[in-house]
Design a protein around this motif. Structure first.
Motif, PDB file in Angstrom:
ATOM      1  N   PHE A 149      42.944 -34.165  -1.217  1.00  0.00           N
ATOM      2  CA  PHE A 149      43.761 -33.921  -0.030  1.00  0.00           C
ATOM      3  C   PHE A 149      44.384 -35.212   0.490  1.00  0.00           C
ATOM      4  CE2 PHE A 149      43.628 -34.198   4.653  1.00  0.00           C
ATOM      5  CZ  PHE A 149      44.642 -33.306   4.968  1.00  0.00           C
ATOM      6  N   LEU A 150      43.604 -36.282   0.540  1.00  0.00           N
ATOM      7  CA  LEU A 150      44.105 -37.549   1.071  1.00  0.00           C
ATOM      8  C   LEU A 150      45.133 -38.198   0.151  1.00  0.00           C
ATOM      9  CD1 LEU A 150      40.806 -39.133   2.459  1.00  0.00           C
ATOM     10  CD2 LEU A 150      42.715 -38.235   3.790  1.00  0.00           C
ATOM     11  N   SER A 151      45.029 -37.952  -1.137  1.00  0.00           N
ATOM     12  CA  SER A 151      45.914 -38.636  -2.087  1.00  0.00           C
ATOM     13  C   SER A 151      47.097 -37.800  -2.535  1.00  0.00           C
ATOM     14  CB  SER A 151      45.107 -39.081  -3.310  1.00  0.00           C
ATOM     15  OG  SER A 151      44.510 -37.973  -3.955  1.00  0.00           O
ATOM     16  N   ARG A 152      47.011 -36.467  -2.418  1.00  0.00           N
ATOM     17  CA  ARG A 152      48.051 -35.626  -3.008  1.00  0.00           C
ATOM     18  C   ARG A 152      48.890 -34.851  -1.988  1.00  0.00           C
ATOM     19  NH1 ARG A 152      46.844 -34.718  -8.451  1.00  0.00           N
ATOM     20  NH2 ARG A 152      45.890 -36.626  -9.249  1.00  0.00           N
ATOM     21  N   THR A 153      48.478 -34.768  -0.743  1.00  0.00           N
ATOM     22  CA  THR A 153      49.219 -33.983   0.235  1.00  0.00           C
ATOM     23  C   THR A 153      49.936 -34.881   1.228  1.00  0.00           C
ATOM     24  OG1 THR A 153      47.384 -33.789   1.819  1.00  0.00           O
ATOM     25  CG2 THR A 153      47.479 -32.163   0.035  1.00  0.00           C
ATOM     26  N   HIS A 154      50.987 -34.325   1.840  1.00  0.00           N
ATOM     27  CA  HIS A 154      51.758 -35.089   2.823  1.00  0.00           C
ATOM     28  C   HIS A 154      50.892 -35.462   4.024  1.00  0.00           C
ATOM     29  CE1 HIS A 154      55.150 -36.408   5.264  1.00  0.00           C
ATOM     30  NE2 HIS A 154      54.724 -35.603   6.226  1.00  0.00           N
ATOM     31  N   LEU A 155      50.109 -34.491   4.522  1.00  0.00           N
ATOM     32  CA  LEU A 155      49.240 -34.774   5.664  1.00  0.00           C
ATOM     33  C   LEU A 155      48.176 -35.796   5.302  1.00  0.00           C
ATOM     34  CD1 LEU A 155      48.257 -34.256   8.535  1.00  0.00           C
ATOM     35  CD2 LEU A 155      47.012 -32.253   7.686  1.00  0.00           C
ATOM     36  N   GLY A 156      47.630 -35.691   4.108  1.00  0.00           N
ATOM     37  CA  GLY A 156      46.619 -36.650   3.676  1.00  0.00           C
ATOM     38  C   GLY A 156      47.169 -38.056   3.597  1.00  0.00           C
ATOM     39  N   ARG A 157      48.377 -38.193   3.057  1.00  0.00           N
ATOM     40  CA  ARG A 157      48.988 -39.522   2.988  1.00  0.00           C
ATOM     41  C   ARG A 157      49.311 -40.055   4.381  1.00  0.00           C
ATOM     42  NH1 ARG A 157      51.344 -37.205  -1.771  1.00  0.00           N
ATOM     43  NH2 ARG A 157      53.131 -36.455  -0.573  1.00  0.00           N
ATOM     44  N   ALA A 158      49.682 -39.146   5.294  1.00  0.00           N
ATOM     45  CA  ALA A 158      49.929 -39.574   6.672  1.00  0.00           C
ATOM     46  C   ALA A 158      48.642 -40.060   7.336  1.00  0.00           C
ATOM     47  CB  ALA A 158      50.538 -38.418   7.473  1.00  0.00           C
ATOM     48  N   ILE A 159      47.536 -39.396   7.038  1.00  0.00           N
ATOM     49  CA  ILE A 159      46.244 -39.822   7.579  1.00  0.00           C
ATOM     50  C   ILE A 159      45.877 -41.201   7.033  1.00  0.00           C
ATOM     51  CG2 ILE A 159      43.766 -39.339   7.517  1.00  0.00           C
ATOM     52  CD1 ILE A 159      44.425 -36.373   7.645  1.00  0.00           C
ATOM     53  N   ARG A 160      46.096 -41.417   5.745  1.00  0.00           N
ATOM     54  CA  ARG A 160      45.793 -42.720   5.151  1.00  0.00           C
ATOM     55  C   ARG A 160      46.691 -43.803   5.725  1.00  0.00           C
ATOM     56  NH1 ARG A 160      46.370 -42.055  -1.054  1.00  0.00           N
ATOM     57  NH2 ARG A 160      45.840 -44.272  -0.970  1.00  0.00           N
ATOM     58  N   ALA A 161      47.968 -43.489   5.935  1.00  0.00           N
ATOM     59  CA  ALA A 161      48.886 -44.475   6.500  1.00  0.00           C
ATOM     60  C   ALA A 161      48.487 -44.839   7.920  1.00  0.00           C
ATOM     61  CB  ALA A 161      50.314 -43.931   6.470  1.00  0.00           C
ATOM     62  N   THR A 162      48.087 -43.841   8.703  1.00  0.00           N
ATOM     63  CA  THR A 162      47.645 -44.097  10.077  1.00  0.00           C
ATOM     64  C   THR A 162      46.384 -44.940  10.092  1.00  0.00           C
ATOM     65  OG1 THR A 162      48.597 -41.984  10.778  1.00  0.00           O
ATOM     66  CG2 THR A 162      47.011 -43.006  12.260  1.00  0.00           C
ATOM     67  N   ALA A 163      45.485 -44.678   9.158  1.00  0.00           N
ATOM     68  CA  ALA A 163      44.257 -45.461   9.086  1.00  0.00           C
ATOM     69  C   ALA A 163      44.537 -46.904   8.699  1.00  0.00           C
ATOM     70  CB  ALA A 163      43.293 -44.826   8.073  1.00  0.00           C
ATOM     71  N   ALA A 164      45.518 -47.110   7.807  1.00  0.00           N
ATOM     72  CA  ALA A 164      45.819 -48.463   7.356  1.00  0.00           C
ATOM     73  C   ALA A 164      46.506 -49.280   8.439  1.00  0.00           C
ATOM     74  CB  ALA A 164      46.696 -48.403   6.105  1.00  0.00           C
ATOM     75  N   ASP A 165      47.499 -48.696   9.107  1.00  0.00           N
ATOM     76  CA  ASP A 165      48.235 -49.426  10.155  1.00  0.00           C
ATOM     77  C   ASP A 165      48.916 -48.415  11.059  1.00  0.00           C
ATOM     78  OD1 ASP A 165      49.971 -51.002  11.717  1.00  0.00           O
ATOM     79  OD2 ASP A 165      50.136 -52.497  10.136  1.00  0.00           O
ATOM     80  N   ARG A 166      48.306 -48.174  12.201  1.00  0.00           N
ATOM     81  CA  ARG A 166      48.805 -47.153  13.127  1.00  0.00           C
ATOM     82  C   ARG A 166      50.220 -47.472  13.606  1.00  0.00           C
ATOM     83  NH1 ARG A 166      45.718 -43.958  17.510  1.00  0.00           N
ATOM     84  NH2 ARG A 166      47.379 -43.273  18.929  1.00  0.00           N
ATOM     85  N   ASP A 167      50.487 -48.729  13.942  1.00  0.00           N
ATOM     86  CA  ASP A 167      51.791 -49.105  14.480  1.00  0.00           C
ATOM     87  C   ASP A 167      52.890 -48.960  13.438  1.00  0.00           C
ATOM     88  OD1 ASP A 167      50.639 -49.701  16.927  1.00  0.00           O
ATOM     89  OD2 ASP A 167      50.265 -51.799  16.394  1.00  0.00           O
ATOM     90  N   THR A 168      52.628 -49.434  12.230  1.00  0.00           N
ATOM     91  CA  THR A 168      53.625 -49.314  11.162  1.00  0.00           C
ATOM     92  C   THR A 168      53.878 -47.850  10.811  1.00  0.00           C
ATOM     93  OG1 THR A 168      52.925 -51.450  10.255  1.00  0.00           O
ATOM     94  CG2 THR A 168      54.203 -50.003   8.821  1.00  0.00           C
ATOM     95  N   ALA A 169      52.814 -47.034  10.813  1.00  0.00           N
ATOM     96  CA  ALA A 169      52.989 -45.606  10.549  1.00  0.00           C
ATOM     97  C   ALA A 169      53.900 -44.973  11.592  1.00  0.00           C
ATOM     98  CB  ALA A 169      51.626 -44.911  10.533  1.00  0.00           C
ATOM     99  N   GLY A 170      53.779 -45.414  12.844  1.00  0.00           N
ATOM    100  CA  GLY A 170      54.641 -44.892  13.893  1.00  0.00           C
ATOM    101  C   GLY A 170      56.099 -45.242  13.678  1.00  0.00           C
ATOM    102  N   LEU A 171      56.377 -46.397  13.065  1.00  0.00           N
ATOM    103  CA  LEU A 171      57.750 -46.827  12.819  1.00  0.00           C
ATOM    104  C   LEU A 171      58.463 -45.942  11.800  1.00  0.00           C
ATOM    105  CD1 LEU A 171      57.296 -50.719  12.709  1.00  0.00           C
ATOM    106  CD2 LEU A 171      58.250 -49.335  14.579  1.00  0.00           C
ATOM    107  N   VAL A 172      57.697 -45.299  10.924  1.00  0.00           N
ATOM    108  CA  VAL A 172      58.302 -44.421   9.918  1.00  0.00           C
ATOM    109  C   VAL A 172      58.214 -42.953  10.317  1.00  0.00           C
ATOM    110  CG1 VAL A 172      57.887 -46.047   8.057  1.00  0.00           C
ATOM    111  CG2 VAL A 172      56.138 -44.349   8.595  1.00  0.00           C
ATOM    112  N   GLY A 173      57.945 -42.700  11.588  1.00  0.00           N
ATOM    113  CA  GLY A 173      57.998 -41.344  12.112  1.00  0.00           C
ATOM    114  C   GLY A 173      56.694 -40.573  12.104  1.00  0.00           C
TER     115      GLY A 173
END
Length: 300
Positions: A161-185
């Motif tokens: 789920f974390l590696s193959r789905t859009h929501l999973g990738r969004a969760i991983r991006a938020t975990a890595a850098d919340r501010d940068t994830a916000g910049l990409v919507g």
């Protein structure tokens, strides 16, 4: 052969520890939150299944259909009312908030159900004690094997789920850098709500397995939290597959410790946890010192 059986049974026990540690590790890896109410939520899910079986006659095997969505909604409320507010104040406030919440949950359960121990074993027929016989007289409990399979399936499913789905990738991006994830919507607040709901569903599954494999009472959350924390740390906090490995190591240590001494079940598990913790701390210090030594040379 006795030692082989103890190690094998310990590995199956580790499946349960991995299952209960999965949600704790998931929340820490995504939001950096150590949820001290983790064990209490699992016990609350166990009481939910028991209450349905006791008062309505619904089998625990079907009660999951009600309890797991309820745990997901609990996760949404938990994130909105507790975590979202407390995480803004730093690392310590969420720890204190979830600790206070665990006390509230324990006492509410005590007020509603009393101090008596409960179990779902009477409601799952012979699944609680049936086993398969392997060669050389080794017996494998069916429930323990199913719990281990559930742990592998859940952890593998979350990984996919974390590696193959859009929501999973969004969760991983938020975990890595919340501010940068916000910049990409990516709406970090909404993503954290989804993540907490998913984590609470895993907690509900762990609570159901707790109720089926053992007895529990309103204050069983504390020991379950300790087991989950030890399995997560041994396997590497934030690593889902590491959580499975950590659970197996903890289960094997406890099983072998019990074989050596009747009181060695818990002691052996805690000892392995402390050894791993000290080893990782020492290794981290060595790495830091090595970096300090090599940095001036690199700069030169």
């Amino acid at each position: 052969m006795v030692w082989f059986e103890q190690i094998f049974q310990g590995a199956l026990l580790g499946g349960y520890y991995a299952l209960i540690a999965c949600g704790l590790s998931f929340m820490f890896s995504v939001m950096g939150v150590i949820n001290l109410a983790h064990g209490s939520f699992a016990v609350a899910a166990a009481f939910g299944l028991w209450a349905m079986a006791e008062y309505t006659g619904i089998s625990p095997l079907y009660g999951w259909i009600v309890v797991l969505p309820a745990m997901a909604l609990t996760g949404v409320a938990f994130q909105g009312l507790v975590l979202d507010r407390s995480t803004r104040a730093g690392f310590l406030i969420p720890v204190l908030s979830t600790f206070g919440l665990s006390i509230c949950i324990d006492n509410i359960l005590f007020e509603q159900f009393g101090a008596d121990t409960r179990s779902l074993a009477p409601y799952i027929d012979d699944l609680s004690y049936e086993s398969w016989e392997l060669p050389n007289g080794v017996f494998v409990g069916k429930l323990a094997a199913y719990i281990f399979l559930a742990a592998v399936t859940l952890i593998g499913g979350l990984q996919v789920f974390l590696s193959r789905t859009h929501l999973g990738r969004a969760i991983r991006a938020t975990a890595a850098d919340r501010d940068t994830a916000g910049l990409v919507g990516i709406d970090a607040g909404r993503i954290n709500i989804y993540a907490t709901a998913i984590a609470m569903v895993t907690v509900g599954i762990a609570g159901a397995t707790l109720a089926m494999r053992a007895t529990f009472n309103p204050y069983s959350g504390g020991p379950q939290l300790i087991f989950a924390f030890e399995a997560a740390v041994i396997g590497g906090t934030g690593s889902l597959w590491g959580t499975l490995i950590g659970g197996i190591v903890l289960g094997v240590a406890q099983s072998v410790g019990a074989q050596l001494n009747p009181q060695g079940f818990l002691i052996a598990g805690h000892a392995v946890f402390l050894i791993v913790l000290v080893a990782r701390t020492s290794f981290g210090r060595l790495v830091d010192r090595w970096r300090l030594i090599m940095t001036p040379k690199a700069a030169a």
